[in-house]
Design a protein around this motif. Structure first.
Motif, PDB file in Angstrom:
ATOM      1  N   ASN A  84       0.920  -1.255  -0.047  1.00  0.00           N
ATOM      2  CA  ASN A  84       0.109  -0.245  -0.047  1.00  0.00           C
ATOM      3  C   ASN A  84       0.796   1.266   0.093  1.00  0.00           C
ATOM      4  O   ASN A  84       0.591   2.296  -0.545  1.00  0.00           O
ATOM      5  N   LEU A  85       2.275   1.152   0.436  1.00  0.00           N
ATOM      6  CA  LEU A  85       2.926   2.317   0.491  1.00  0.00           C
ATOM      7  C   LEU A  85       3.619   2.777  -1.043  1.00  0.00           C
ATOM      8  O   LEU A  85       3.940   3.713  -1.008  1.00  0.00           O
ATOM      9  N   ARG A  86       3.439   1.855  -1.868  1.00  0.00           N
ATOM     10  CA  ARG A  86       3.703   1.911  -3.073  1.00  0.00           C
ATOM     11  C   ARG A  86       3.232   2.776  -3.796  1.00  0.00           C
ATOM     12  O   ARG A  86       3.686   3.548  -4.689  1.00  0.00           O
ATOM     13  N   LYS A  87       1.992   2.944  -3.711  1.00  0.00           N
ATOM     14  CA  LYS A  87       0.926   3.862  -4.557  1.00  0.00           C
ATOM     15  C   LYS A  87       1.102   5.159  -4.133  1.00  0.00           C
ATOM     16  O   LYS A  87       1.357   5.599  -2.921  1.00  0.00           O
ATOM     17  N   ASP A  88       1.107   6.243  -5.042  1.00  0.00           N
ATOM     18  CA  ASP A  88       1.115   7.526  -4.771  1.00  0.00           C
ATOM     19  C   ASP A  88      -0.139   7.960  -4.157  1.00  0.00           C
ATOM     20  O   ASP A  88      -1.236   7.522  -4.304  1.00  0.00           O
ATOM     21  N   ALA A  89      -0.056   9.117  -3.366  1.00  0.00           N
ATOM     22  CA  ALA A  89      -1.094   9.827  -2.779  1.00  0.00           C
ATOM     23  C   ALA A  89      -1.372  11.222  -3.203  1.00  0.00           C
ATOM     24  O   ALA A  89      -0.444  11.776  -3.713  1.00  0.00           O
ATOM     25  N   MET A  90      -2.549  11.709  -2.968  1.00  0.00           N
ATOM     26  CA  MET A  90      -2.808  13.002  -3.358  1.00  0.00           C
ATOM     27  C   MET A  90      -2.476  14.101  -2.150  1.00  0.00           C
ATOM     28  O   MET A  90      -2.656  13.450  -0.806  1.00  0.00           O
ATOM     29  N   THR A  91      -1.790  15.142  -2.409  1.00  0.00           N
ATOM     30  CA  THR A  91      -1.504  15.912  -1.192  1.00  0.00           C
ATOM     31  C   THR A  91      -2.761  16.619  -0.714  1.00  0.00           C
ATOM     32  O   THR A  91      -3.879  16.808  -1.320  1.00  0.00           O
ATOM     33  N   ASP A  92      -2.807  16.754   0.938  1.00  0.00           N
ATOM     34  CA  ASP A  92      -4.019  16.853   1.513  1.00  0.00           C
ATOM     35  C   ASP A  92      -4.426  18.438   1.071  1.00  0.00           C
ATOM     36  O   ASP A  92      -3.696  19.236   1.012  1.00  0.00           O
ATOM     37  N   ALA A  93      -5.918  18.789   1.038  1.00  0.00           N
ATOM     38  CA  ALA A  93      -6.357  20.160   0.757  1.00  0.00           C
ATOM     39  C   ALA A  93      -5.699  20.875   1.486  1.00  0.00           C
ATOM     40  O   ALA A  93      -5.698  22.246   1.211  1.00  0.00           O
ATOM     41  N   THR A  94      -5.734  20.674   2.776  1.00  0.00           N
ATOM     42  CA  THR A  94      -4.847  21.892   3.564  1.00  0.00           C
ATOM     43  C   THR A  94      -3.640  22.547   3.317  1.00  0.00           C
ATOM     44  O   THR A  94      -3.313  23.493   3.613  1.00  0.00           O
ATOM     45  N   ASN A  95      -2.860  21.495   2.458  1.00  0.00           N
ATOM     46  CA  ASN A  95      -1.640  21.884   2.313  1.00  0.00           C
ATOM     47  C   ASN A  95      -1.299  22.696   0.860  1.00  0.00           C
ATOM     48  O   ASN A  95      -0.466  23.113   0.500  1.00  0.00           O
ATOM     49  N   VAL A  96      -2.414  22.407   0.096  1.00  0.00           N
ATOM     50  CA  VAL A  96      -2.292  22.560  -1.584  1.00  0.00           C
ATOM     51  C   VAL A  96      -1.952  24.206  -1.750  1.00  0.00           C
ATOM     52  O   VAL A  96      -1.178  24.442  -2.430  1.00  0.00           O
ATOM     53  N   LYS A  97      -2.582  25.051  -1.009  1.00  0.00           N
ATOM     54  CA  LYS A  97      -2.517  26.419  -1.007  1.00  0.00           C
ATOM     55  C   LYS A  97      -0.915  26.884  -0.875  1.00  0.00           C
ATOM     56  O   LYS A  97      -0.290  27.633  -1.572  1.00  0.00           O
ATOM     57  N   ASN A  98      -0.329  26.383   0.155  1.00  0.00           N
ATOM     58  CA  ASN A  98       1.188  26.639   0.269  1.00  0.00           C
ATOM     59  C   ASN A  98       1.936  26.010  -0.606  1.00  0.00           C
ATOM     60  O   ASN A  98       2.841  26.625  -1.088  1.00  0.00           O
ATOM     61  N   MET A  99       1.583  24.653  -1.077  1.00  0.00           N
ATOM     62  CA  MET A  99       2.494  24.096  -2.040  1.00  0.00           C
ATOM     63  C   MET A  99       2.503  24.879  -3.577  1.00  0.00           C
ATOM     64  O   MET A  99       3.464  25.049  -4.209  1.00  0.00           O
ATOM     65  N   LYS A 100       1.227  25.403  -3.812  1.00  0.00           N
ATOM     66  CA  LYS A 100       1.266  26.002  -5.133  1.00  0.00           C
ATOM     67  C   LYS A 100       2.000  27.291  -4.951  1.00  0.00           C
ATOM     68  O   LYS A 100       2.546  27.819  -6.034  1.00  0.00           O
ATOM     69  N   LYS A 101       2.183  27.882  -3.747  1.00  0.00           N
ATOM     70  CA  LYS A 101       2.905  29.119  -3.556  1.00  0.00           C
ATOM     71  C   LYS A 101       4.663  28.901  -3.767  1.00  0.00           C
ATOM     72  O   LYS A 101       5.189  29.638  -4.387  1.00  0.00           O
ATOM     73  N   ILE A 102       4.902  27.584  -3.220  1.00  0.00           N
ATOM     74  CA  ILE A 102       6.129  27.407  -3.462  1.00  0.00           C
ATOM     75  C   ILE A 102       6.590  26.653  -4.750  1.00  0.00           C
ATOM     76  O   ILE A 102       8.002  26.613  -5.032  1.00  0.00           O
ATOM     77  N   LEU A 103       5.741  26.236  -5.421  1.00  0.00           N
ATOM     78  CA  LEU A 103       5.811  25.827  -6.794  1.00  0.00           C
ATOM     79  C   LEU A 103       5.214  26.633  -7.805  1.00  0.00           C
ATOM     80  O   LEU A 103       4.126  26.144  -8.243  1.00  0.00           O
ATOM     81  N   PRO A 104       5.512  27.760  -8.118  1.00  0.00           N
ATOM     82  CA  PRO A 104       4.656  28.759  -8.862  1.00  0.00           C
ATOM     83  C   PRO A 104       4.400  28.168 -10.509  1.00  0.00           C
ATOM     84  O   PRO A 104       3.711  28.611 -11.077  1.00  0.00           O
ATOM     85  N   TYR A 105       5.676  27.335 -10.769  1.00  0.00           N
ATOM     86  CA  TYR A 105       5.579  27.173 -12.401  1.00  0.00           C
ATOM     87  C   TYR A 105       5.282  25.748 -12.470  1.00  0.00           C
ATOM     88  O   TYR A 105       5.280  25.151 -13.721  1.00  0.00           O
ATOM     89  N   LEU A 106       4.507  25.156 -11.538  1.00  0.00           N
ATOM     90  CA  LEU A 106       4.326  23.747 -11.573  1.00  0.00           C
ATOM     91  C   LEU A 106       3.010  23.532 -12.608  1.00  0.00           C
ATOM     92  O   LEU A 106       2.138  23.984 -12.485  1.00  0.00           O
TER      93      LEU A 106
END
Length: 65
Positions: free
Chosen positions: A43-65
């Protein structure tokens, strides 16, 4: 205005899906694997989605993703 810098550590760990969600790999799969069950490791092999609470900060530090 200067170009924004991408956080390189985050860029290596997160990928964008076709629908715009952030995909990440699960933790706890690097070492001390003998005591973990086959089901748990599988089960650890599968990728996971980033939690919705963190997405805003992640998009800020990854502006060109």
């Amino acid at each position: 205005m200067p170009k924004m810098k991408t956080n390189r550590a985050a860029a290596k760990r997160f990928k964008l899906t076709g629908t715009g969600k952030l995909k990440r790999e699960k933790a706890y799969k690097r070492h001390i694997l003998t005591k973990k069950s086959a089901k748990r490791k599988r089960n650890l092999r599968k990728d996971a989605m980033t939690d919705a609470t963190n997405v805003k900060n992640m998009k800020k530090i990854l502006p060109y993703l």
